[in-house]
Design a protein around this motif. Structure first.
Motif, PDB file in Angstrom:
ATOM      1  N   ASN A 176      23.109 -10.856  14.917  1.00  0.00           N
ATOM      2  CA  ASN A 176      24.588 -10.827  14.610  1.00  0.00           C
ATOM      3  C   ASN A 176      25.073  -9.545  14.743  1.00  0.00           C
ATOM      4  O   ASN A 176      24.839  -8.740  14.020  1.00  0.00           O
ATOM      5  N   GLU A 177      26.043  -9.367  15.813  1.00  0.00           N
ATOM      6  CA  GLU A 177      26.582  -8.064  16.365  1.00  0.00           C
ATOM      7  C   GLU A 177      27.197  -7.403  15.066  1.00  0.00           C
ATOM      8  O   GLU A 177      27.097  -6.135  14.771  1.00  0.00           O
ATOM      9  N   ASP A 178      28.211  -8.491  14.446  1.00  0.00           N
ATOM     10  CA  ASP A 178      28.891  -7.671  13.066  1.00  0.00           C
ATOM     11  C   ASP A 178      27.812  -7.290  12.075  1.00  0.00           C
ATOM     12  O   ASP A 178      28.065  -6.193  11.445  1.00  0.00           O
ATOM     13  N   GLU A 179      26.829  -7.844  11.743  1.00  0.00           N
ATOM     14  CA  GLU A 179      25.870  -7.433  10.696  1.00  0.00           C
ATOM     15  C   GLU A 179      25.141  -6.358  11.327  1.00  0.00           C
ATOM     16  O   GLU A 179      24.990  -5.213  10.375  1.00  0.00           O
ATOM     17  N   ALA A 180      24.878  -6.349  12.522  1.00  0.00           N
ATOM     18  CA  ALA A 180      24.165  -5.059  13.202  1.00  0.00           C
ATOM     19  C   ALA A 180      24.902  -3.833  13.014  1.00  0.00           C
ATOM     20  O   ALA A 180      24.254  -2.962  12.721  1.00  0.00           O
ATOM     21  N   LYS A 181      26.064  -4.001  13.131  1.00  0.00           N
ATOM     22  CA  LYS A 181      26.959  -2.723  13.065  1.00  0.00           C
ATOM     23  C   LYS A 181      26.963  -2.370  11.411  1.00  0.00           C
ATOM     24  O   LYS A 181      27.665  -1.043  11.285  1.00  0.00           O
ATOM     25  N   ARG A 182      26.829  -3.236  10.349  1.00  0.00           N
ATOM     26  CA  ARG A 182      26.733  -2.538   9.164  1.00  0.00           C
ATOM     27  C   ARG A 182      25.575  -2.263   8.590  1.00  0.00           C
ATOM     28  O   ARG A 182      25.626  -1.347   7.636  1.00  0.00           O
ATOM     29  N   ARG A 183      24.665  -2.686   9.197  1.00  0.00           N
ATOM     30  CA  ARG A 183      23.407  -2.319   8.407  1.00  0.00           C
ATOM     31  C   ARG A 183      22.730  -1.104   8.904  1.00  0.00           C
ATOM     32  O   ARG A 183      22.904  -0.478   9.864  1.00  0.00           O
ATOM     33  N   PRO A 184      21.722  -0.405   8.243  1.00  0.00           N
ATOM     34  CA  PRO A 184      20.992   0.788   8.724  1.00  0.00           C
ATOM     35  C   PRO A 184      20.382   0.633   9.760  1.00  0.00           C
ATOM     36  O   PRO A 184      19.663  -0.309  10.191  1.00  0.00           O
ATOM     37  N   ASN A 234      13.252  -7.850   9.163  1.00  0.00           N
ATOM     38  CA  ASN A 234      13.372  -9.030   8.466  1.00  0.00           C
ATOM     39  C   ASN A 234      13.664  -9.020   7.041  1.00  0.00           C
ATOM     40  O   ASN A 234      14.575  -9.293   6.570  1.00  0.00           O
ATOM     41  N   ARG A 235      12.953  -8.097   6.019  1.00  0.00           N
ATOM     42  CA  ARG A 235      13.139  -7.882   4.871  1.00  0.00           C
ATOM     43  C   ARG A 235      14.387  -7.178   4.395  1.00  0.00           C
ATOM     44  O   ARG A 235      15.287  -7.384   3.484  1.00  0.00           O
ATOM     45  N   TYR A 236      14.513  -5.948   5.137  1.00  0.00           N
ATOM     46  CA  TYR A 236      15.776  -4.886   4.893  1.00  0.00           C
ATOM     47  C   TYR A 236      16.849  -5.399   5.680  1.00  0.00           C
ATOM     48  O   TYR A 236      18.016  -4.435   5.601  1.00  0.00           O
ATOM     49  N   LYS A 237      16.749  -6.386   6.791  1.00  0.00           N
ATOM     50  CA  LYS A 237      17.944  -6.331   7.900  1.00  0.00           C
ATOM     51  C   LYS A 237      18.298  -5.179   8.482  1.00  0.00           C
ATOM     52  O   LYS A 237      19.610  -4.906   8.931  1.00  0.00           O
ATOM     53  N   CYS A 238      17.485  -4.401   8.800  1.00  0.00           N
ATOM     54  CA  CYS A 238      17.681  -3.000   9.355  1.00  0.00           C
ATOM     55  C   CYS A 238      17.652  -3.180  11.034  1.00  0.00           C
ATOM     56  O   CYS A 238      16.891  -4.064  11.405  1.00  0.00           O
ATOM     57  N   ASN A 239      18.485  -2.438  11.722  1.00  0.00           N
ATOM     58  CA  ASN A 239      18.036  -2.413  13.299  1.00  0.00           C
ATOM     59  C   ASN A 239      16.773  -1.097  13.430  1.00  0.00           C
ATOM     60  O   ASN A 239      16.880  -0.512  12.469  1.00  0.00           O
ATOM     61  N   VAL A 240      16.065  -1.533  14.235  1.00  0.00           N
ATOM     62  CA  VAL A 240      14.936  -0.464  14.545  1.00  0.00           C
ATOM     63  C   VAL A 240      14.977   0.062  15.766  1.00  0.00           C
ATOM     64  O   VAL A 240      15.060  -0.629  16.943  1.00  0.00           O
ATOM     65  N   VAL A 241      14.756   1.273  16.123  1.00  0.00           N
ATOM     66  CA  VAL A 241      14.569   2.110  17.323  1.00  0.00           C
ATOM     67  C   VAL A 241      13.229   2.857  17.248  1.00  0.00           C
ATOM     68  O   VAL A 241      13.191   3.520  16.373  1.00  0.00           O
ATOM     69  N   MET A 242      12.479   2.366  18.263  1.00  0.00           N
ATOM     70  CA  MET A 242      11.305   3.446  18.110  1.00  0.00           C
ATOM     71  C   MET A 242      11.031   3.596  19.635  1.00  0.00           C
ATOM     72  O   MET A 242      11.415   2.995  20.680  1.00  0.00           O
ATOM     73  N   LEU A 243      10.061   4.691  19.892  1.00  0.00           N
ATOM     74  CA  LEU A 243       9.585   5.223  21.250  1.00  0.00           C
ATOM     75  C   LEU A 243       8.298   5.525  21.185  1.00  0.00           C
ATOM     76  O   LEU A 243       7.646   5.793  20.092  1.00  0.00           O
ATOM     77  N   SER A 244       7.638   5.380  22.333  1.00  0.00           N
ATOM     78  CA  SER A 244       6.264   5.989  22.486  1.00  0.00           C
ATOM     79  C   SER A 244       6.497   7.402  23.073  1.00  0.00           C
ATOM     80  O   SER A 244       7.286   7.366  24.177  1.00  0.00           O
ATOM     81  N   TYR A 245       6.140   8.402  22.400  1.00  0.00           N
ATOM     82  CA  TYR A 245       6.193   9.874  23.100  1.00  0.00           C
ATOM     83  C   TYR A 245       5.681  10.055  24.200  1.00  0.00           C
ATOM     84  O   TYR A 245       4.956   9.256  25.097  1.00  0.00           O
ATOM     85  N   ARG A 246       6.090  10.960  24.858  1.00  0.00           N
ATOM     86  CA  ARG A 246       5.610  11.357  26.301  1.00  0.00           C
ATOM     87  C   ARG A 246       4.132  11.423  26.180  1.00  0.00           C
ATOM     88  O   ARG A 246       3.554  11.842  25.265  1.00  0.00           O
TER      89      ARG A 246
END
Length: 373
Positions: free
Chosen positions: A85-93, A117-129
């Protein structure tokens, strides 16, 4: 008149030992200097890590795969996992996930799933160079550029740019997180560290004891003990495995002591936690939940904390039978909660036990948590 013969009269056995020791020591010095990055950043381990990278949809998470271009022209693969949910995504960590020195971001998706799932966070992750399907070769300077590139992307993202940002780093990922937050503290609301070291020269003697007198040749520094002092307005969670066999537990304790943050320090230790399985210990996710609830999430929607960081309405995590995981255990040696069973199995980067029961880095095995009866 002849010059005296400068010769040591040593027993043959002692001369042999000195020769072997000298050759070994010299070889170790050459190895440390010339192959340092390959030793510190084993991006090819476990086997297939450069070719096979799991995707969030394998774990029931919708995502976007972004290719980020760094300022020095390296292309990085990144997963952007937003709440549906975009509105929720804007509010969550939003969790900026920095992984350890082996494997790739796909190996860490089981943990990302808990944040999602548990904390309703957005997650951003990357594989380093040099990791996963990202270009380039890993080194300290490059990883610092990579983390900055990911933060810059998040700060420009139409949904993520207004969310509270929390950096989460495991092992060397903790060093990456400390460095990034120390240089961009105004962008962050939290920092979570697991089994992180003071500096590379100080941890090498414990990982490779025969090189303890050659650490002056270490050109990969990661001076977390210095950088953490520059973080003064961000709450920090320290997740420490008391049986860490690679990074001495004293390093985490010392980082906590060196921290000068005024926003709060939370210490969570796990008596049986080793370097690669601390995240599987009872109480691990309880400690994270308490930290997020207390320091990142606030009761009143839209209010700002005293430090000026945006806050969100606290949402209690809801369990389903399929998604339930660690709910209770030990934090600082104290029981928290009633249930003591864990109930999920995950594929995680972990150690392969030897005949002495010790685990070692750079391999993947199936890790099972106990299921509720």
């Amino acid at each position: 008149m002849t010059e005296p013969d400068l010769k040591l009269n040593l027993p043959n056995w002692l001369g042999y030992i000195m020769t072997i020791t000298g050759v070994t020591g010299f070889a170790g010095v050459i190895l440390l200097y010339a192959c340092q990055c390959k030793l510190i950043y084993p991006a090819n381990y476990p086997e297939g890590s450069r070719e096979e990278v799991a995707v969030p949809s394998d774990y029931g998470m919708n995502y976007i795969e972004e290719t980020l271009r760094t300022r020095d022209g390296v292309h990085l693969k990144s997963y952007i996992i937003l709440q549906p949910n975009e509105d929720e995504a804007k509010r969550r960590p939003t969790i900026l996930y920095f992984h350890a020195n082996a494997g790739n971001m796909g190996h860490r998706l089981p943990i990302a799933k808990q944040f999602y799932n548990r904390y309703k966070c957005n997650v951003v992750m990357l594989s380093y160079r040099g990791y996963g399907k990202s270009d380039g070769s890993p080194n300290e300077k490059g990883l610092k550029i990579d983390s900055q590139t990911m933060l810059d992307y998040v700060r420009e993202h139409p949904i993520l740019r207004t969310t509270p940002l929390v950096a989460y780093g495991q092992s060397i990922g903790g060093a990456v997180a400390i460095d990034l937050v120390s240089r961009n503290e105004d962008s962050f609301s939290g920092l979570m560290l697991e089994n992180t070291f003071l500096s590379m020269p100080k941890v090498i003697p414990h990982v490779m004891p025969f090189l303890k007198y050659a650490t002056f040749l270490c050109h990969q520094h990661w001076y977390s003990e210095k950088a953490i002092k520059n973080i003064v307005n961000t709450p920090i969670l320290f997740l420490a495995g008391a049986k860490d066999e690679l990074v001495p537990p004293s390093h985490m304790l010392r980082l906590k002591e060196l921290s000068e943050t005024r926003a709060g320090k939370v210490w969570a230790s796990f008596p049986n936690g080793m370097h690669n399985n601390t995240c599987m210990q009872p109480g691990y996710f309880t400690a994270i939940q308490n930290y997020l609830s207390t320091h990142i999430l606030k009761e009143e929607l839209g209010e700002r904390s005293g430090t000026g960081y945006p806050t969100t309405q606290q949402v209690e995590p809801k369990e389903t039978e399929d998604e339930a995981t660690v709910e209770a255990g030990y934090v600082d040696g104290q029981i928290v909660g009633e249930d003591k069973e864990n109930n999920q199995s995950y594929q995680l980067v972990s150690g392969l036990a030897d005949e002495k029961g010790q685990t070692h880095n750079f391999t993947v095995k199936e890790v099972y948590l106990d299921k509720d009866d």
